[in-house]
Design a protein around this motif. Structure first.
Motif, short mmCIF file in Angstrom:
data_model
loop_
_atom_site.label_atom_id
_atom_site.label_comp_id
_atom_site.label_asym_id
_atom_site.label_seq_id
_atom_site.Cartn_x
_atom_site.Cartn_y
_atom_site.Cartn_z
N ASN A 218 8.32 13.28 -9.08
CA ASN A 218 7.26 11.98 -8.85
C ASN A 218 6.77 12.22 -7.94
O ASN A 218 7.14 12.37 -6.37
CB ASN A 218 7.84 10.93 -9.65
N VAL A 219 4.97 12.71 -8.08
CA VAL A 219 4.31 12.83 -6.41
C VAL A 219 3.70 11.32 -6.53
O VAL A 219 2.53 10.94 -7.38
CB VAL A 219 3.38 13.86 -6.31
N GLU A 220 3.17 10.27 -5.78
CA GLU A 220 2.80 9.54 -5.36
C GLU A 220 1.60 10.03 -4.32
O GLU A 220 2.09 10.40 -3.36
CB GLU A 220 3.61 8.13 -4.97
N GLN A 221 0.31 9.60 -4.42
CA GLN A 221 -0.31 9.63 -3.31
C GLN A 221 -1.46 8.53 -2.92
O GLN A 221 -1.91 7.38 -4.00
CB GLN A 221 -1.29 10.71 -4.43
N HIS A 222 -1.62 8.11 -2.31
CA HIS A 222 -2.74 7.01 -1.76
C HIS A 222 -3.73 7.22 -0.28
O HIS A 222 -2.96 7.80 0.02
CB HIS A 222 -1.73 5.86 -0.66
#
Lengths: 115, 120
Positions: free
Chosen positions: A3-7
């Protein structure tokens, strides 16, 4: 799976300033972290990548840093220019068995460089 | 090399019609991927091939979607029948797999320019 989260999802900077985009990943087995730039009407294009045995990589005005302990990596763009305006995607790759696909993308950051 | 070539660039069709998207990967690349991009879901992997053989099609949303790769230089993604919710940009990408020790990995994806599909 990974799971890759980007901000952030959107980022506006003045021309000449720096821009930083951050991503986190969930699987400690991930060992390859590319960044893609997508300009309007085009497909994503690889701009820089880093492997887990390296903490930082630089290519002219762009750099990527990796913190394996914290499971996060970042894209840094210095001296931003209007042509840097695009959507940027991070991705993480789990070291696979033969033939297995392993690339998981973040949700993208729309960067706008204001002249 | 001209890069990954996709056709058509834009496709507008009516619900229920068959849609065929085409892709020519970079010569010598042995991995080919089909992605779908929407605002809601971002980039979704639909299916990928290795040496013309489908490896993982778990991302294909429904039986209405099918993909083929009859040879190393050509792949199609077909939607039959199409529905409005299929409207998206569909990307084809290719990469050159390589061997590291006993592992094969595919990295450095090269994307085509995409097909903008609108189903009315």
């Amino acid at each position: 799976g990974e799971n890759v989260e980007q901000h952030p999802s959107t980022l506006s900077v003045q021309e000449g300033d720096s821009a930083v985009i951050k991503c986190t990943y969930s699987d400690s087995a991930s060992n390859y972290f590319p960044w893609y730039k997508q300009e309007l009407g085009k497909g994503p294009q690889l701009i820089i990548d880093i492997r887990s045995n390296v903490g930082e990589k630089k290519d002219q005005r762009i750099a990527v840093t990796l913190n394996k302990t914290a499971k996060h990596f970042s894209l840094h763009i210095t001296e931003t220019q209007p042509e840097d305006s695009a959507v940027y995607f991070c991705a993480a790759s789990i070291n696979p068995r033969a033939g297995a696909n392993n690339l998981f993308f973040g949700t993208g950051t729309r960067l706008t460089v204001i002249p | 090399d001209a890069g990954v070539i996709q056709s058509p660039r834009h496709e507008v069709t009516e619900m229920g019609q068959e849609v065929t998207l085409r892709c020519k990967p970079i010569s010598g690349h042995d991995y080919l991927f089909w992605y779908r991009q929407t605002m809601m879901r971002g980039l979704e992997l639909l299916i990928y091939f290795n040496n013309n053989v489908p490896i993982d099609d778990s991302g294909m949303p429904e039986d209405r979607f099918s993909a083929k790769m009859p040879n190393a230089s050509f792949s199609t993604l077909k939607i039959q029948p199409s529905e409005p919710r299929d409207s998206a940009v569909y990307f084809c990408a290719s990469s050159a797999g390589f061997i590291t020790g006993q592992l094969a990995t595919n990295e450095k994806l090269f994307f085509g320019s995409g097909t903008q599909l609108s189903v009315l």
